[in-house]
Design an enzyme around this catalytic site. Structure first.
Site, PDB file in Angstrom:
ATOM      1  N   GLY A  46       0.846  -1.186   0.000  1.00 35.64           N
ATOM      2  CA  GLY A  46       0.000   0.000   0.000  1.00 35.64           C
ATOM      3  C   GLY A  46       0.883   1.238   0.000  1.00 35.64           C
ATOM      4  O   GLY A  46       2.038   1.185   0.442  1.00 35.64           O
ATOM      5  N   GLN A  51       3.104   9.957   1.299  1.00 31.89           N
ATOM      6  CA  GLN A  51       4.372   9.219   1.332  1.00 31.89           C
ATOM      7  C   GLN A  51       5.257   9.553   0.130  1.00 31.89           C
ATOM      8  O   GLN A  51       6.437   9.227   0.129  1.00 31.89           O
ATOM      9  CB  GLN A  51       4.115   7.707   1.369  1.00 31.89           C
ATOM     10  CG  GLN A  51       3.449   7.245   2.656  1.00 31.89           C
ATOM     11  CD  GLN A  51       3.273   5.742   2.664  1.00 31.89           C
ATOM     12  OE1 GLN A  51       2.292   5.226   2.125  1.00 31.89           O
ATOM     13  NE2 GLN A  51       4.213   5.023   3.247  1.00 31.89           N
ATOM     14  N   CYS A  88       5.868   0.057   7.619  1.00 32.58           N
ATOM     15  CA  CYS A  88       5.486   1.173   6.740  1.00 32.58           C
ATOM     16  C   CYS A  88       6.659   1.510   5.834  1.00 32.58           C
ATOM     17  O   CYS A  88       7.797   1.569   6.295  1.00 32.58           O
ATOM     18  CB  CYS A  88       5.119   2.383   7.601  1.00 32.58           C
ATOM     19  SG  CYS A  88       4.607   3.829   6.650  1.00 32.58           S
ATOM     20  N   LEU A  89       6.371   1.753   4.557  1.00 33.92           N
ATOM     21  CA  LEU A  89       7.438   2.105   3.607  1.00 33.92           C
ATOM     22  C   LEU A  89       8.146   3.390   4.024  1.00 33.92           C
ATOM     23  O   LEU A  89       9.294   3.614   3.633  1.00 33.92           O
ATOM     24  CB  LEU A  89       6.855   2.271   2.199  1.00 33.92           C
ATOM     25  CG  LEU A  89       6.337   0.989   1.545  1.00 33.92           C
ATOM     26  CD1 LEU A  89       5.647   1.308   0.221  1.00 33.92           C
ATOM     27  CD2 LEU A  89       7.459  -0.017   1.325  1.00 33.92           C
ATOM     28  N   HIS A 130      -4.576   1.449   7.433  1.00 33.29           N
ATOM     29  CA  HIS A 130      -3.244   2.058   7.511  1.00 33.29           C
ATOM     30  C   HIS A 130      -3.114   3.186   6.474  1.00 33.29           C
ATOM     31  O   HIS A 130      -2.625   4.274   6.788  1.00 33.29           O
ATOM     32  CB  HIS A 130      -2.200   0.952   7.292  1.00 33.29           C
ATOM     33  CG  HIS A 130      -0.776   1.392   7.295  1.00 33.29           C
ATOM     34  ND1 HIS A 130       0.139   0.969   8.238  1.00 33.29           N
ATOM     35  CD2 HIS A 130      -0.082   2.190   6.451  1.00 33.29           C
ATOM     36  CE1 HIS A 130       1.318   1.514   7.969  1.00 33.29           C
ATOM     37  NE2 HIS A 130       1.214   2.256   6.893  1.00 33.29           N
ATOM     38  N   GLU A 131      -3.559   2.919   5.241  1.00 37.22           N
ATOM     39  CA  GLU A 131      -3.428   3.930   4.173  1.00 37.22           C
ATOM     40  C   GLU A 131      -4.344   5.129   4.437  1.00 37.22           C
ATOM     41  O   GLU A 131      -3.964   6.272   4.193  1.00 37.22           O
ATOM     42  CB  GLU A 131      -3.724   3.329   2.795  1.00 37.22           C
ATOM     43  CG  GLU A 131      -2.808   2.181   2.377  1.00 37.22           C
ATOM     44  CD  GLU A 131      -1.336   2.425   2.632  1.00 37.22           C
ATOM     45  OE1 GLU A 131      -0.872   3.575   2.536  1.00 37.22           O
ATOM     46  OE2 GLU A 131      -0.631   1.449   2.956  1.00 37.22           O
ATOM     47  N   HIS A 134      -2.762   7.477   6.754  1.00 38.77           N
ATOM     48  CA  HIS A 134      -1.754   8.340   6.114  1.00 38.77           C
ATOM     49  C   HIS A 134      -2.387   9.618   5.552  1.00 38.77           C
ATOM     50  O   HIS A 134      -1.753  10.668   5.525  1.00 38.77           O
ATOM     51  CB  HIS A 134      -1.088   7.608   4.946  1.00 38.77           C
ATOM     52  CG  HIS A 134       0.103   6.784   5.329  1.00 38.77           C
ATOM     53  ND1 HIS A 134       1.203   7.306   5.961  1.00 38.77           N
ATOM     54  CD2 HIS A 134       0.382   5.470   5.125  1.00 38.77           C
ATOM     55  CE1 HIS A 134       2.107   6.336   6.144  1.00 38.77           C
ATOM     56  NE2 HIS A 134       1.635   5.215   5.653  1.00 38.77           N
TER      57      HIS A 134
END
Ligand SMILES: [Zn+2]
Length: 184
Positions: A46, A51, A88-89, A130-131, A134
């Site tokens: 995701g 991000q 997380c990225l 989660h997304e 963000h």
């Protein structure tokens, strides 16, 4: 294919609220394609617009082939609770257990401007939550206990120098046998 730079913890873009998309333009569709390319290059499941430094309500996910573009998404129903490990990225190599709803229904638009709903549990349900976080400046580490968060942050302090300017250049990373399957 264009791989976007991923912003890491410390970049103010990750903490800003985002604005709804008013019009789905060709430029926006191209950007969404770049978000997918970037997510796949980083081996994530995701990715949300903040991000990659944009403050619009856009996220992409692909959980075991369940692929969604989420424009202006909102959670319209949730139930239960479930606890599982997340990464997380934007906070590479940091993992922690997060309690979330076990099942959510999200309403969003796709890149054609069509409104749809998706109900999901397990990893997809977690990824969607989660997304969406963000898009409101919230990160999974915010859910960790004070002690766990303190240990994660002191570890991150030592490693953040690997990302000058809070930028993670995925294309330049060496691929190794690292543990990244949970990064969202
Ligand atoms: Zn994330």
């Amino acid at each position: 294919m264009k791989i976007l730079d991923i912003r890491v913890l410390g970049d103010p873009a990750l903490r800003k609220d985002t604005t709804p998309v008013a019009e789905i333009t060709d430029e926006l569709r191209a950007f969404i394609g770049e978000m997918f390319d970037t997510m796949y290059a980083a081996e994530g499941i995701g990715l949300a617009a903040p991000q990659v430094g944009r403050s619009e309500q856009i996220a992409v996910v692909d959980v075991e082939g369940a692929k969604y573009t989420l424009i202006n998404p909102e959670i319209i129903a949730d139930e239960g609770t479930a606890r599982a490990e997340e990464g997380c990225l934007s906070i590479p190599d940091v993992y922690g257990d997060v309690t979330r709803a076990s099942r959510v229904t999200v309403r969003a638009m796709n890149e054609l401007g069509e409104t749809y709903e998706v109900t999901a549990d397990e990893l997809l349900g977690r990824c969607l939550q989660h997304e969406l976080d963000h898009l409101h400046g919230k990160l999974f580490i915010d859910y960790l206990s004070v002690l766990k968060r303190r240990s994660v942050m002191s570890d991150w302090e030592r490693r953040k120098g690997d990302y000058p300017g809070f930028i993670r250049r995925v294309a330049a990373e060496k691929k190794g046998p690292h543990h990244s399957e949970g990064e969202l």
